[in-house]
Design an enzyme around this catalytic site. Structure first.
Site, PDB file in Angstrom:
ATOM      1  N   ALA A  55       3.517  -6.261  -8.326  1.00 29.56           N
ATOM      2  CA  ALA A  55       3.831  -6.084  -9.751  1.00 29.56           C
ATOM      3  C   ALA A  55       2.771  -5.247 -10.460  1.00 29.56           C
ATOM      4  O   ALA A  55       3.094  -4.321 -11.210  1.00 29.56           O
ATOM      5  CB  ALA A  55       3.974  -7.454 -10.425  1.00 29.56           C
ATOM      6  N   GLU A  56       1.510  -5.565 -10.236  1.00 23.67           N
ATOM      7  CA  GLU A  56       0.420  -4.821 -10.891  1.00 23.67           C
ATOM      8  C   GLU A  56       0.400  -3.372 -10.435  1.00 23.67           C
ATOM      9  O   GLU A  56       0.207  -2.457 -11.231  1.00 23.67           O
ATOM     10  CB  GLU A  56      -0.920  -5.480 -10.605  1.00 23.67           C
ATOM     11  CG  GLU A  56      -2.108  -4.725 -11.165  1.00 23.67           C
ATOM     12  CD  GLU A  56      -2.732  -5.374 -12.373  1.00 23.67           C
ATOM     13  OE1 GLU A  56      -3.415  -4.654 -13.120  1.00 23.67           O
ATOM     14  OE2 GLU A  56      -2.553  -6.575 -12.579  1.00 23.67           O
ATOM     15  N   ALA A  57       0.621  -3.149  -9.148  1.00 24.92           N
ATOM     16  CA  ALA A  57       0.579  -1.787  -8.616  1.00 24.92           C
ATOM     17  C   ALA A  57       1.666  -0.910  -9.224  1.00 24.92           C
ATOM     18  O   ALA A  57       1.384   0.195  -9.692  1.00 24.92           O
ATOM     19  CB  ALA A  57       0.711  -1.816  -7.095  1.00 24.92           C
TER      20      ALA A  57
END
Length: 134
Positions: A55-57
């Site tokens: 998700a962060e990437a």
């Protein structure tokens, strides 16, 4: 590779360690896949932290693509809700911008299993700053 990333750092990305592969990339949508195998927690399920990495990437990539020239985006807040366990196969994350502002970008991320069932919902807010001098 995104502009402004040090080539030495580019070789040490967590994305590579979790087996993430970007399938589609534009300011409007970033899609990536990640294998479940190799990203398990002790009970044999996909680790929630692996969902957070995916998700962060992809959320940060959406923010970076919307930041503008000479600007960088850095994660400020990430929230993940894990809806269903995934034991095998591949998960796919789709990130789309919810808000693109001058100082922040907020991104909606949906992660699904091989059968298209939502396994995680995430929201990432990134702060946008001028790129620091080298």
């Amino acid at each position: 590779m995104l502009a402004g990333i040090d080539p030495l750092v580019a070789k040490q990305q967590l994305n590579d360690k979790v087996g993430m592969s970007v399938v589609e990339m534009s300011p409007e949508r970033v899609v990536a896949t990640m294998p479940v195998e190799g990203n398990l927690q002790p009970y044999g399920l996909l680790h929630g932290g692996a969902n957070a990495v995916l998700a962060e990437a992809i959320g940060s990539t959406v923010a970076a693509l919307n930041a503008g020239p000479g600007r960088v985006a850095m994660g400020l807040e990430l929230s993940c809700t894990h809806h269903r366990a995934v034991r095998s196969g591949t998960v796919t994350g789709v990130a789309t911008p919810l808000h693109v502002g001058r100082v922040t970008v907020t991104v909606d991320i949906v992660i699904t299993d091989d059968r298209g069932r939502r396994s995680c919902s995430a929201r990432l807010t990134c702060v946008v700053r001028n790129q620091p001098p080298r």
